[in-house]
Design a protein around this motif. Structure first.
Motif, PDB file in Angstrom:
ATOM      1  N   LEU A 133       0.823  -1.216   0.000  1.00  0.00           N
ATOM      2  CA  LEU A 133       0.000   0.000   0.000  1.00  0.00           C
ATOM      3  C   LEU A 133       0.856   1.264   0.000  1.00  0.00           C
ATOM      4  CD1 LEU A 133      -2.811  -1.051   2.477  1.00  0.00           C
ATOM      5  CD2 LEU A 133      -3.025  -0.617   0.029  1.00  0.00           C
ATOM      6  N   THR A 134       2.092   1.169   0.487  1.00  0.00           N
ATOM      7  CA  THR A 134       2.944   2.353   0.557  1.00  0.00           C
ATOM      8  C   THR A 134       3.968   2.369  -0.578  1.00  0.00           C
ATOM      9  OG1 THR A 134       4.385   1.221   2.122  1.00  0.00           O
ATOM     10  CG2 THR A 134       2.682   2.602   3.057  1.00  0.00           C
ATOM     11  N   THR A 135       3.757   1.558  -1.577  1.00  0.00           N
ATOM     12  CA  THR A 135       4.560   1.474  -2.817  1.00  0.00           C
ATOM     13  C   THR A 135       5.986   0.969  -2.602  1.00  0.00           C
ATOM     14  OG1 THR A 135       5.539   3.700  -2.948  1.00  0.00           O
ATOM     15  CG2 THR A 135       3.278   3.472  -3.757  1.00  0.00           C
ATOM     16  N   LEU A 136       6.258   0.364  -1.439  1.00  0.00           N
ATOM     17  CA  LEU A 136       7.604  -0.183  -1.231  1.00  0.00           C
ATOM     18  C   LEU A 136       7.762  -1.527  -1.932  1.00  0.00           C
ATOM     19  CD1 LEU A 136       8.240   0.673   2.514  1.00  0.00           C
ATOM     20  CD2 LEU A 136       9.510   1.514   0.544  1.00  0.00           C
ATOM     21  N   LYS A 161       3.791   7.869  -7.223  1.00  0.00           N
ATOM     22  CA  LYS A 161       4.230   9.153  -6.701  1.00  0.00           C
ATOM     23  C   LYS A 161       3.056   9.927  -6.073  1.00  0.00           C
ATOM     24  CE  LYS A 161       7.396  12.738  -8.226  1.00  0.00           C
ATOM     25  NZ  LYS A 161       8.309  13.138  -9.315  1.00  0.00           N
ATOM     26  N   SER A 162       1.901   9.849  -6.705  1.00  0.00           N
ATOM     27  CA  SER A 162       0.717  10.516  -6.154  1.00  0.00           C
ATOM     28  C   SER A 162       0.292   9.858  -4.854  1.00  0.00           C
ATOM     29  CB  SER A 162      -0.435  10.481  -7.149  1.00  0.00           C
ATOM     30  OG  SER A 162      -0.026  11.001  -8.385  1.00  0.00           O
ATOM     31  N   VAL A 163       0.428   8.534  -4.786  1.00  0.00           N
ATOM     32  CA  VAL A 163       0.107   7.828  -3.539  1.00  0.00           C
ATOM     33  C   VAL A 163       1.017   8.342  -2.440  1.00  0.00           C
ATOM     34  CG1 VAL A 163       0.212   5.599  -2.356  1.00  0.00           C
ATOM     35  CG2 VAL A 163      -0.755   5.731  -4.655  1.00  0.00           C
ATOM     36  N   ARG A 164       2.325   8.403  -2.753  1.00  0.00           N
ATOM     37  CA  ARG A 164       3.294   8.785  -1.719  1.00  0.00           C
ATOM     38  C   ARG A 164       3.108  10.225  -1.248  1.00  0.00           C
ATOM     39  NH1 ARG A 164       6.661   5.638  -5.138  1.00  0.00           N
ATOM     40  NH2 ARG A 164       7.664   7.459  -6.059  1.00  0.00           N
ATOM     41  N   ARG A 165       2.535  11.051  -2.113  1.00  0.00           N
ATOM     42  CA  ARG A 165       2.311  12.440  -1.721  1.00  0.00           C
ATOM     43  C   ARG A 165       1.270  12.539  -0.605  1.00  0.00           C
ATOM     44  NH1 ARG A 165       2.131  14.688  -6.835  1.00  0.00           N
ATOM     45  NH2 ARG A 165       4.372  14.942  -6.817  1.00  0.00           N
ATOM     46  N   VAL A 166       0.334  11.582  -0.551  1.00  0.00           N
ATOM     47  CA  VAL A 166      -0.776  11.718   0.410  1.00  0.00           C
ATOM     48  C   VAL A 166      -0.688  10.760   1.593  1.00  0.00           C
ATOM     49  CG1 VAL A 166      -2.352  12.607  -1.340  1.00  0.00           C
ATOM     50  CG2 VAL A 166      -2.272  10.145  -0.898  1.00  0.00           C
ATOM     51  N   THR A 213      17.073   3.801   5.959  1.00  0.00           N
ATOM     52  CA  THR A 213      16.629   5.144   5.596  1.00  0.00           C
ATOM     53  C   THR A 213      16.180   5.199   4.139  1.00  0.00           C
ATOM     54  OG1 THR A 213      18.867   5.526   6.405  1.00  0.00           O
ATOM     55  CG2 THR A 213      17.277   7.245   6.788  1.00  0.00           C
ATOM     56  N   ILE A 214      16.712   4.286   3.317  1.00  0.00           N
ATOM     57  CA  ILE A 214      16.277   4.262   1.912  1.00  0.00           C
ATOM     58  C   ILE A 214      14.754   4.040   1.856  1.00  0.00           C
ATOM     59  CG2 ILE A 214      16.450   3.010  -0.283  1.00  0.00           C
ATOM     60  CD1 ILE A 214      19.000   4.479   0.181  1.00  0.00           C
ATOM     61  N   GLU A 215      14.240   3.203   2.767  1.00  0.00           N
ATOM     62  CA  GLU A 215      12.788   2.978   2.788  1.00  0.00           C
ATOM     63  C   GLU A 215      12.040   4.249   3.156  1.00  0.00           C
ATOM     64  OE1 GLU A 215      11.213  -0.335   4.875  1.00  0.00           O
ATOM     65  OE2 GLU A 215      12.089  -1.763   3.468  1.00  0.00           O
ATOM     66  N   GLU A 216      12.631   5.013   4.061  1.00  0.00           N
ATOM     67  CA  GLU A 216      11.993   6.288   4.420  1.00  0.00           C
ATOM     68  C   GLU A 216      11.991   7.213   3.195  1.00  0.00           C
ATOM     69  OE1 GLU A 216      10.419   8.446   6.109  1.00  0.00           O
ATOM     70  OE2 GLU A 216      11.411  10.365   5.778  1.00  0.00           O
ATOM     71  N   TYR A 217      13.096   7.267   2.465  1.00  0.00           N
ATOM     72  CA  TYR A 217      13.117   8.102   1.256  1.00  0.00           C
ATOM     73  C   TYR A 217      12.060   7.619   0.261  1.00  0.00           C
ATOM     74  CZ  TYR A 217      17.863   9.409   2.854  1.00  0.00           C
ATOM     75  OH  TYR A 217      18.936   9.837   3.587  1.00  0.00           O
ATOM     76  N   ARG A 218      11.904   6.301   0.199  1.00  0.00           N
ATOM     77  CA  ARG A 218      11.040   5.736  -0.835  1.00  0.00           C
ATOM     78  C   ARG A 218       9.552   5.879  -0.558  1.00  0.00           C
ATOM     79  NH1 ARG A 218      12.207  -0.058  -1.821  1.00  0.00           N
ATOM     80  NH2 ARG A 218      10.565   0.173  -3.356  1.00  0.00           N
ATOM     81  N   VAL A 219       9.160   6.295   0.652  1.00  0.00           N
ATOM     82  CA  VAL A 219       7.731   6.546   0.861  1.00  0.00           C
ATOM     83  C   VAL A 219       7.415   8.036   0.744  1.00  0.00           C
ATOM     84  CG1 VAL A 219       7.307   4.477   2.220  1.00  0.00           C
ATOM     85  CG2 VAL A 219       7.938   6.584   3.392  1.00  0.00           C
ATOM     86  N   THR A 220       8.355   8.819   0.245  1.00  0.00           N
ATOM     87  CA  THR A 220       8.074  10.229  -0.039  1.00  0.00           C
ATOM     88  C   THR A 220       7.958  10.390  -1.561  1.00  0.00           C
ATOM     89  OG1 THR A 220      10.385  10.872  -0.254  1.00  0.00           O
ATOM     90  CG2 THR A 220       9.456  10.908   1.965  1.00  0.00           C
ATOM     91  N   PRO A 221       7.348  11.482  -2.006  1.00  0.00           N
ATOM     92  CA  PRO A 221       7.095  11.599  -3.459  1.00  0.00           C
ATOM     93  C   PRO A 221       8.335  11.944  -4.280  1.00  0.00           C
ATOM     94  CG  PRO A 221       6.216  13.505  -2.330  1.00  0.00           C
ATOM     95  CD  PRO A 221       6.716  12.574  -1.269  1.00  0.00           C
ATOM     96  N   ILE A 222       9.412  11.216  -4.090  1.00  0.00           N
ATOM     97  CA  ILE A 222      10.555  11.353  -4.991  1.00  0.00           C
ATOM     98  C   ILE A 222      10.695  10.017  -5.711  1.00  0.00           C
ATOM     99  CG2 ILE A 222      11.709  13.016  -3.490  1.00  0.00           C
ATOM    100  CD1 ILE A 222      13.618  10.733  -2.670  1.00  0.00           C
ATOM    101  N   ASP A 259      16.020   9.897  -8.068  1.00  0.00           N
ATOM    102  CA  ASP A 259      16.473  10.933  -7.135  1.00  0.00           C
ATOM    103  C   ASP A 259      17.438  10.344  -6.115  1.00  0.00           C
ATOM    104  OD1 ASP A 259      15.156  13.515  -7.630  1.00  0.00           O
ATOM    105  OD2 ASP A 259      13.316  12.366  -7.406  1.00  0.00           O
ATOM    106  N   ILE A 260      17.062   9.182  -5.588  1.00  0.00           N
ATOM    107  CA  ILE A 260      17.871   8.582  -4.525  1.00  0.00           C
ATOM    108  C   ILE A 260      19.243   8.198  -5.058  1.00  0.00           C
ATOM    109  CG2 ILE A 260      18.024   6.720  -2.839  1.00  0.00           C
ATOM    110  CD1 ILE A 260      14.960   6.583  -2.887  1.00  0.00           C
TER     111      ILE A 260
END
Ligand SMILES: Nc1ncnc2c1ncn2[C@@H]1O[C@H](COP(=O)(O)OP(=O)(O)OP(=O)(O)O)[C@@H](O)[C@H]1O
Ligand SMILES: [Mg+2]
Lengths: 308, 251
Positions: free
Chosen positions: A50-53, A73-78, B88-97, B101-102
């Motif tokens: 669900l968190t795109t990981l 990317k849109s998912v991760r924004r919200v 921390t890569i996982e933390e970067y990967r749940v942001t809209p980048i 970028d990474i």
């Protein structure tokens, strides 16, 4: 009703093993949704998809209407994410951890600085904001991870076992924070703690082996299981000989004895009268209906065996 | 698009700034020891190589070696650490980048470390060397140094991405990186190689790194075959690093 999170037959396989198996679900916006399940049930796998990981092997999921497959990317924004293991940057101070997160979300200093001040205040970390997270207690680190997930004001917050390893005070404090978020955002959490689910969640789903077993409010789940008529009976005297007597009655499903107390599972409510009759002159100290706890429901559904 | 890369690079620079002094001392000690031990210890035995005093002959290579080693080290260990230890890569990967970028942020951090440490070793050697360096040669040398740091940063990123056990990163360094560096003639002229092997040695990317550096600093001119080699190696390493990281994250 508006749907915040929607899963459509989502599956994740590791080789032949299915960690999540054709899982479907809709979570209403503004609710606190709790996913319960024993170790290895597939909770973390579900959250990672669900968190795109993690990419689902098949099926899709929508978060606030965005597909995790095609609009990551849109998912991760919200979304905000609190992972099962803290993943703080130990080379950055508490505040810098939050700042970096804000920057990755494209926020500007005049927007993130006041927000970070507010979150540090709310989580009680303001005085320690210039310290490094490895000098923090487990509870403080956890609060910092939660604060980090909230910096960009997400619309859906995912929490994977948010209170594991915390003392009762820290747990309650975190519950307070989460309760405060209710309605402002959708909260999707996993937990092993029944009291936590009971106290926090508007809706609970119990899962095991990658699939859902039960779904409803805490009250509904308990209700569904209270059809098992379990009574606790305490006799005066030592209760000698009664175990055989109870076990021989046709309407008694099971008997457990400890000293002069018995736990009887009856076929139905109508069995109560014949039970009284056959007790005859025996002196009853106490008889009561045992309300099932959420834990009883959980154990009944997922079995008593420990998972490897 | 590269806002995310910039933020991650900014994070690495902030952390670098905090420990810069102790890092620099550690980084300068090694090439300086080699410079003094070989350059001056061997002075009685080797005075000149092709008309160049021996200490001067090895100086450009030592500087480049510091830079590429630092770039490789930073990229590989940092990627491994953020991926396997801190997550921390996982933390970067749940942001809209994006994953680009990474990986690009991380490559540039390694590059910056290499270039910075190379520059500092350059200054220290320039200060303690009795030989005159022609500063008009500097642009060609810096170009060579930059491209080399970039290549090694990308190689480090690849190692940090695919290798899970830390001891294996050390093994790659000692089995692949160190031989490649020493074979490329930091301490001896390539003419020492038998004629049959020489063409192969000349094609090594590290030869371009070190021979190119020497030609650039001493003659002020980067031979085209080395420039092409450097650019090609950097481009391939970059594409490979981005591809590898992208693949790994999709697992
Ligand atoms: N990378 C992997 N490779 C193979 N199997 C995996 C992998 N990750 C998880 N699994 C398996 O998938 C199943 C679900 O794991 P998951 O981490 O989702 O469980 P969980 O419900 O979060 O458990 P816990 O409560 O212990 O955190 C487990 O049986 C686990 O062994
Ligand atoms: Mg889990």
């Amino acid at each position: 009703m508006t749907i915040a999170v929607e899963l459509n037959e989502i599956t994740k396989s590791y080789g032949a093993f299915k960690a999540v198996d054709r899982f479907s679900l809709q979570v209403e916006r503004g609710t606190v949704f709790g996913l319960l399940g024993p170790n290895g049930a597939g909770k973390t796998t579900l959250i990672k998809m669900l968190t795109t990981l993690m990419r689902p092997s098949s099926g899709d999921a929508l978060v606030e209407g965005f597909s995790v497959l095609s609009a990551g990317k849109s998912v991760r924004r919200v979304i905000g994410v609190v992972p099962q293991e803290n993943n703080l940057d130990r080379y950055l101070t508490a505040r810098e951890n939050l700042t970096l997160h804000a920057r990755l979300h494209g926020m500007r200093p005049d927007a993130y600085n006041p927000r970070i001040d507010e979150l540090l205040e709310m989580t009680g970390l303001a005085a320690r904001q210039h310290d490094f997270p490895d000098t923090f207690s487990g509870g403080m680190q956890r609060r910092l991870v939660v604060a980090r997930a909230l910096v960009h004001e997400p619309r859906v917050l995912f929490l994977d076992e948010p209170t594991t390893g915390l003392d009762p005070q820290s747990r309650r404090a975190l519950w307070e924070h989460i309760r405060g978020l209710r309605h402002a955002m959708t909260v999707f959490l996993t937990t092993h703690y029944m009291d936590e689910a009971d106290a926090l969640c508007d809706r609970i789903m119990i899962m095991d082996h990658g699939a859902s077993l039960a779904d409803g409010t805490a009250a509904q789940l308990k209700d569904a299981f209270s059809r098992a008529h379990v009574y606790e009976l305490e006799l005066r005297g030592d209760g000698q000989g009664y175990q055989e007597l109870f076990a021989g009655l046709p309407f008694v499903r099971s008997v457990e004895r400890s000293g002069s107390s018995f736990r009887l599972t009856l076929a139905d409510e109508d069995s109560l009268k014949p039970l009284m009759d056959c007790l005859g002159g025996a002196e009853i100290r106490k008889i009561c209906l045992k309300e099932p706890s959420l834990e009883d429901v959980f154990i009944a559904l997922t079995g008593e065996k420990v998972r490897e | 698009m590269f806002r995310g890369a910039l933020s991650i690079w900014g994070r690495d620079m902030l952390v670098l700034r905090r420990g810069i002094l102790s890092e620099l001392i550690a980084v300068i000690a090694y090439p300086l020891t080699l410079y003094l031990a070989f350059g001056f210890g061997l002075k009685g035995y080797i005075s000149e190589v092709g008309g160049v005093p021996y200490p001067l002959f090895i100086a450009p290579g030592l500087i480049s070696m510091t830079a590429v080693n630092a770039a490789f080290d930073e990229s590989s260990w940092s990627m491994w650490f953020h991926r396997r230890v801190q997550h921390t890569i996982e933390e970067y990967r749940v942001t809209p980048i994006t994953v680009y970028d990474i990986v690009i942020g991380k490559i540039f951090s390694g590059f910056t470390q290499g270039a910075l440490k190379g520059a500092v070793v350059f200054l220290v050697i320039a200060l303690c060397t009795p030989f005159r360096i022609d500063y008009s040669h500097l642009p060609a040398y810096l170009l060579c140094l930059s491209i080399s740091s970039m290549t090694f940063s990308c190689l480090g990123t690849i190692c940090g991405t695919v290798i899970d056990k830390p001891e294996n990163i050390g093994r790659v360094q000692s089995v692949v990186i160190v031989p490649l560096i020493f074979m490329a003639g930091i301490f001896f002229p390539l003419s020492s190689y038998p004629a049959a092997v020489l063409p192969i040695i000349k094609l090594l990317p590290t030869t371009a790194v070190f021979e190119g550096a020497r030609a650039a600093l001493l003659l002020g001119y980067l031979p085209p075959q080395y420039l092409i080699n450097l650019l090609l190696s950097a481009s391939i390493a970059f594409a490979l690093a981005v591809y590898t990281f992208n693949r790994k994250m999709a697992e």
